[in-house]
Motif scaffolding. Sequence first.
Motif, mmCIF file in Angstrom:
data_model
loop_
_atom_site.group_PDB
_atom_site.id
_atom_site.type_symbol
_atom_site.label_atom_id
_atom_site.label_comp_id
_atom_site.label_asym_id
_atom_site.label_seq_id
_atom_site.Cartn_x
_atom_site.Cartn_y
_atom_site.Cartn_z
ATOM 1 N N TYR A 159 29.738 31.389 -20.711
ATOM 2 C CA TYR A 159 29.028 32.665 -20.744
ATOM 3 C C TYR A 159 28.372 32.939 -19.398
ATOM 4 C CZ TYR A 159 25.418 36.095 -21.808
ATOM 5 O OH TYR A 159 24.608 37.201 -21.785
ATOM 6 N N THR A 160 28.487 34.170 -18.957
ATOM 7 C CA THR A 160 27.823 34.634 -17.746
ATOM 8 C C THR A 160 27.098 35.930 -18.075
ATOM 9 O OG1 THR A 160 29.598 33.683 -16.401
ATOM 10 C CG2 THR A 160 28.112 35.236 -15.327
ATOM 11 N N SER A 161 25.823 35.985 -17.773
ATOM 12 C CA SER A 161 25.028 37.159 -18.111
ATOM 13 C C SER A 161 25.482 38.366 -17.291
ATOM 14 C CB SER A 161 23.549 36.879 -17.855
ATOM 15 O OG SER A 161 23.317 36.644 -16.480
ATOM 16 N N PRO A 162 25.257 39.576 -17.787
ATOM 17 C CA PRO A 162 25.662 40.779 -17.023
ATOM 18 C C PRO A 162 25.000 40.866 -15.653
ATOM 19 C CG PRO A 162 25.191 41.341 -19.309
ATOM 20 C CD PRO A 162 24.763 39.917 -19.127
ATOM 21 N N SER A 163 23.750 40.433 -15.543
ATOM 22 C CA SER A 163 23.081 40.501 -14.245
ATOM 23 C C SER A 163 23.729 39.565 -13.229
ATOM 24 C CB SER A 163 21.600 40.154 -14.409
ATOM 25 O OG SER A 163 21.450 38.846 -14.941
ATOM 26 N N VAL A 164 24.129 38.369 -13.671
ATOM 27 C CA VAL A 164 24.787 37.430 -12.758
ATOM 28 C C VAL A 164 26.162 37.949 -12.360
ATOM 29 C CG1 VAL A 164 25.689 35.089 -12.535
ATOM 30 C CG2 VAL A 164 23.490 35.464 -13.637
ATOM 31 N N ARG A 165 26.895 38.539 -13.299
ATOM 32 C CA ARG A 165 28.200 39.109 -12.957
ATOM 33 C C ARG A 165 28.054 40.245 -11.953
ATOM 34 N NH1 ARG A 165 29.281 38.618 -18.634
ATOM 35 N NH2 ARG A 165 28.832 40.846 -18.875
ATOM 36 N N ALA A 166 27.049 41.091 -12.147
ATOM 37 C CA ALA A 166 26.831 42.187 -11.196
ATOM 38 C C ALA A 166 26.452 41.644 -9.819
ATOM 39 C CB ALA A 166 25.742 43.119 -11.725
ATOM 40 N N MET A 167 25.643 40.588 -9.787
ATOM 41 C CA MET A 167 25.263 39.999 -8.506
ATOM 42 C C MET A 167 26.478 39.431 -7.788
ATOM 43 S SD MET A 167 24.770 36.809 -6.957
ATOM 44 C CE MET A 167 24.586 35.709 -8.347
ATOM 45 N N ARG A 168 27.351 38.762 -8.517
ATOM 46 C CA ARG A 168 28.545 38.192 -7.892
ATOM 47 C C ARG A 168 29.487 39.284 -7.394
ATOM 48 N NH1 ARG A 168 29.641 33.442 -12.449
ATOM 49 N NH2 ARG A 168 27.977 32.029 -11.736
ATOM 50 N N ASP A 169 29.590 40.387 -8.129
ATOM 51 C CA ASP A 169 30.432 41.495 -7.664
ATOM 52 C C ASP A 169 29.874 42.101 -6.380
ATOM 53 O OD1 ASP A 169 32.055 41.083 -9.830
ATOM 54 O OD2 ASP A 169 31.112 42.635 -11.067
ATOM 55 N N ARG A 170 28.558 42.258 -6.313
ATOM 56 C CA ARG A 170 27.964 42.792 -5.086
ATOM 57 C C ARG A 170 28.136 41.822 -3.924
ATOM 58 N NH1 ARG A 170 23.768 44.108 -8.767
ATOM 59 N NH2 ARG A 170 22.590 42.310 -8.005
ATOM 60 N N ALA A 171 28.020 40.518 -4.206
ATOM 61 C CA ALA A 171 28.176 39.526 -3.143
ATOM 62 C C ALA A 171 29.599 39.515 -2.599
ATOM 63 C CB ALA A 171 27.794 38.146 -3.662
ATOM 64 N N ALA A 172 30.590 39.725 -3.474
ATOM 65 C CA ALA A 172 31.981 39.729 -3.020
ATOM 66 C C ALA A 172 32.282 40.909 -2.111
ATOM 67 C CB ALA A 172 32.916 39.736 -4.224
ATOM 68 N N GLN A 173 31.484 41.969 -2.173
ATOM 69 C CA GLN A 173 31.717 43.158 -1.360
ATOM 70 C C GLN A 173 30.878 43.188 -0.088
ATOM 71 O OE1 GLN A 173 30.944 46.444 -3.982
ATOM 72 N NE2 GLN A 173 32.552 45.861 -5.437
ATOM 73 N N LEU A 174 30.129 42.127 0.197
ATOM 74 C CA LEU A 174 29.277 42.129 1.386
ATOM 75 C C LEU A 174 30.079 42.029 2.678
ATOM 76 C CD1 LEU A 174 26.265 39.864 0.302
ATOM 77 C CD2 LEU A 174 26.317 42.344 0.553
ATOM 78 N N VAL A 199 18.768 28.868 -6.740
ATOM 79 C CA VAL A 199 18.756 28.982 -5.279
ATOM 80 C C VAL A 199 20.138 29.358 -4.763
ATOM 81 C CG1 VAL A 199 18.454 27.675 -3.147
ATOM 82 C CG2 VAL A 199 16.793 27.439 -4.995
ATOM 83 N N ALA A 200 21.188 28.774 -5.341
ATOM 84 C CA ALA A 200 22.548 29.101 -4.908
ATOM 85 C C ALA A 200 22.861 30.577 -5.151
ATOM 86 C CB ALA A 200 23.549 28.210 -5.637
ATOM 87 N N ARG A 201 22.395 31.116 -6.262
ATOM 88 C CA ARG A 201 22.638 32.538 -6.525
ATOM 89 C C ARG A 201 21.881 33.425 -5.549
ATOM 90 N NH1 ARG A 201 22.086 31.937 -13.122
ATOM 91 N NH2 ARG A 201 24.101 30.881 -13.422
ATOM 92 N N GLU A 202 20.664 33.028 -5.170
ATOM 93 C CA GLU A 202 19.930 33.791 -4.167
ATOM 94 C C GLU A 202 20.663 33.787 -2.826
ATOM 95 O OE1 GLU A 202 16.005 32.297 -3.868
ATOM 96 O OE2 GLU A 202 15.429 32.799 -5.919
ATOM 97 N N ILE A 203 21.222 32.649 -2.467
ATOM 98 C CA ILE A 203 21.945 32.559 -1.195
ATOM 99 C C ILE A 203 23.195 33.427 -1.225
ATOM 100 C CG2 ILE A 203 23.231 30.984 0.298
ATOM 101 C CD1 ILE A 203 21.262 28.799 -0.466
ATOM 102 N N ILE A 204 23.939 33.383 -2.316
ATOM 103 C CA ILE A 204 25.160 34.181 -2.422
ATOM 104 C C ILE A 204 24.833 35.672 -2.380
ATOM 105 C CG2 ILE A 204 27.084 34.764 -3.939
ATOM 106 C CD1 ILE A 204 27.361 32.114 -2.538
ATOM 107 N N ALA A 205 23.758 36.071 -3.044
ATOM 108 C CA ALA A 205 23.397 37.492 -3.072
ATOM 109 C C ALA A 205 23.031 38.010 -1.690
ATOM 110 C CB ALA A 205 22.236 37.710 -4.042
ATOM 111 N N ALA A 206 22.493 37.157 -0.830
ATOM 112 C CA ALA A 206 22.061 37.608 0.494
ATOM 113 C C ALA A 206 23.113 37.406 1.570
ATOM 114 C CB ALA A 206 20.775 36.878 0.895
ATOM 115 N N HIS A 207 23.955 36.377 1.444
ATOM 116 C CA HIS A 207 24.865 36.009 2.532
ATOM 117 C C HIS A 207 26.338 36.118 2.168
ATOM 118 C CE1 HIS A 207 21.481 34.361 4.867
ATOM 119 N NE2 HIS A 207 21.036 33.906 3.708
ATOM 120 N N GLY A 208 26.675 36.371 0.926
ATOM 121 C CA GLY A 208 28.072 36.463 0.551
ATOM 122 C C GLY A 208 28.651 35.115 0.156
ATOM 123 N N PRO A 209 29.870 35.125 -0.398
ATOM 124 C CA PRO A 209 30.465 33.882 -0.909
ATOM 125 C C PRO A 209 31.359 33.146 0.076
ATOM 126 C CG PRO A 209 31.728 35.739 -1.694
ATOM 127 C CD PRO A 209 30.658 36.309 -0.806
#
Length: 667
Positions: free
Chosen positions: A305-320, A464-474
């Motif tokens: 399971y992945t929450s909607p907020s985490v999925r949205a964060m990962r989608d935004r990170a992939a577009q950085l 912490v890993a999610r914060e890093i991905i949201a700011a710097h990309g994957p």
Amino acid sequence: MQDAQMRKFRGKNKAPKWTKPDDGIVSVMVLPLAVTDPAELARLDGLYGAMWSIKRAVQRDARAKVDAYWAAYREREEQGAKAVRQRLGLSRESLERCAYTHLEESGHLKHHASKALAMHMADEVWNGVQRHLFPDATGQRFGRPKGGNWHGFTRIPGRARSHTTDNKWETFRLVGTLHSHSTAHTDGGLHLLMQPRRMPKPTVPEGRVPTGKVTASGKPATRKATWWDHTGPLAVVFAGGPESARGDLVLPVRIPQQPGQWARVQHFLSSPGRWHKVDLVRRRKASAPGGWVYEAHLMVLGPGYTSPSVRAMRDRAAQLDRIGGVDGNVSNLSVVSLPAALTGGKPVSTEITLTEAERTLLEKQAKKRRDRARALERSRRATNAAQYGLSRKQAKRAGRREAQGLKPKTVSVPGGARAARSDGVPKQAFRHDRLSTNYRVTRARQAEQAAGIAEHRRHRARLVAREIIAAHGPVLVVEDCDIRAWYRLWGKRLSQTTPGMLISALTVECEAAGGRLVRASTWSTALSQHCLCGERVSKMLREREHTCTACGLTGKRDLVSAALAAFVRFTDVDDPTTAYLDTAMSRHAQITYAQALEEALRESTTPSPKPLRRPGRVAVPRQQRRETPAPRTAGQRHRATPDEARSRGHAGKPGPRPGRNPQLTLW
């Protein structure tokens, strides 16, 4: 003889082979079991005792076979290793037959365990033997299989259900439906989910149910109702051993009812067809009856399971569309990223350090751990006073009383050394000591606290890993260092900051967001010894500030190394030794961003509740440059450690490369 010739055996399966959907992805959900009945607790204790006996017996057989295998070195040279393994019975099937033999010959074990459980326990033992006999991808083998201890035996593996045959699920099986479970504990939806502390145990369905077939007389065929027809609250059912007369072992399930958990519960439990396997696991808890709490680890076909907020964060990170580097240190984790095209945007830097609240919490936990260790030692000495001598202070006091003619005073807790032989080995093994009830309770609380701290660290690493991905990309690059070797010098500090756990969590998050955390060799890049302009700036490990005399760049050493990691290129991404530093691109980025890059390399630019690291030196031991590498004991393959001499067979000498020198590039 004729009967043996007429006997039929199962041939090759003609049906298409079943494969796991979703590319074989599986996930696990932990379901707490509400076990409060003393009779059920006694049955569970007997089940674990029986499985522990089977495991120890199979382990003894496996260790004897392994010793015989290594002793027959001449036979291996003449006939081959495979022939020796076949003669000794070093295979999965042979260990399973050993488990069957122990189960059949014991007699009493069949009251608790079944052949399916014995087979899977033998498979667990074979996994350890296999890692010892055959080398892994790096050419390393694990050590001789060990037996373990009773308190470390926490998991009984179950058998997976059949997805091609109906109603075929041996060992532990999950019955019931989520809808019926929620309806039973919400009074039909009148209030929120509220499960009682003592949950009622479901009963097996009664009566008869239609089978969908027709008898010879034309009437609908029926059969006796079983647990497969149970549509009530969720429960884990185990039929028991083949000679058990106490019926089915029914363990009610307590689903998570905290706020925000219902979506996750629905993801795992709403589709019974995806339920694949159930393992029975116990966990130490001093306040629970018997000192253990039991859980069912449900394996489900499909992703977790992945929450909607985490999925949205990962989608935004992939577009950085950013490239970044990570520098793991003893006291912090530094990340710097830039736009991939080096046009527009600005550099971003992040430093992950311990906050004051986290430091305070670590100090409290360390103090509590020391107090409990001291209490355990006092309890052991008090119950085994004959195994310890008097301390120096106690001996002086006894001497003074004897000199004054006073009666010797009994010492309840001797503080001296343990009675030992001339070679230092204790006369009585610690496992033979008498332990009080208070000692066992304190030890259980200590183990429970350690497990809670470990889970808290893993949760923090994921956040912490999610914060890093949201700011710097994957898309990130990190040096390929063996952090386990650092524990020889900074073990206490590393246990607090856990950089290895952070990097592991970052690897998972990068892949989940569609990127990758690539590892680069330290010998071919030497990020900490270079500047963005391409010049080599040699620094000792205790020098934490970077100052380049060629271009005038100043900043924190870790942030500069992380920025350089963003410009590491690979001939083969899967091979860290093919990494090299593209100094032309790093110089181009330095010229393009100039002041913004210098600000990012001085301090963290991302908003974070964590305080920044104070400037100054890091508390590290003084080191000298070594001419030969330090001895390695922890790594599985050769990896670099700080200030270590360059080994042979590396990817190349660090330094300027033809065609990549910034002086040869026209701007």
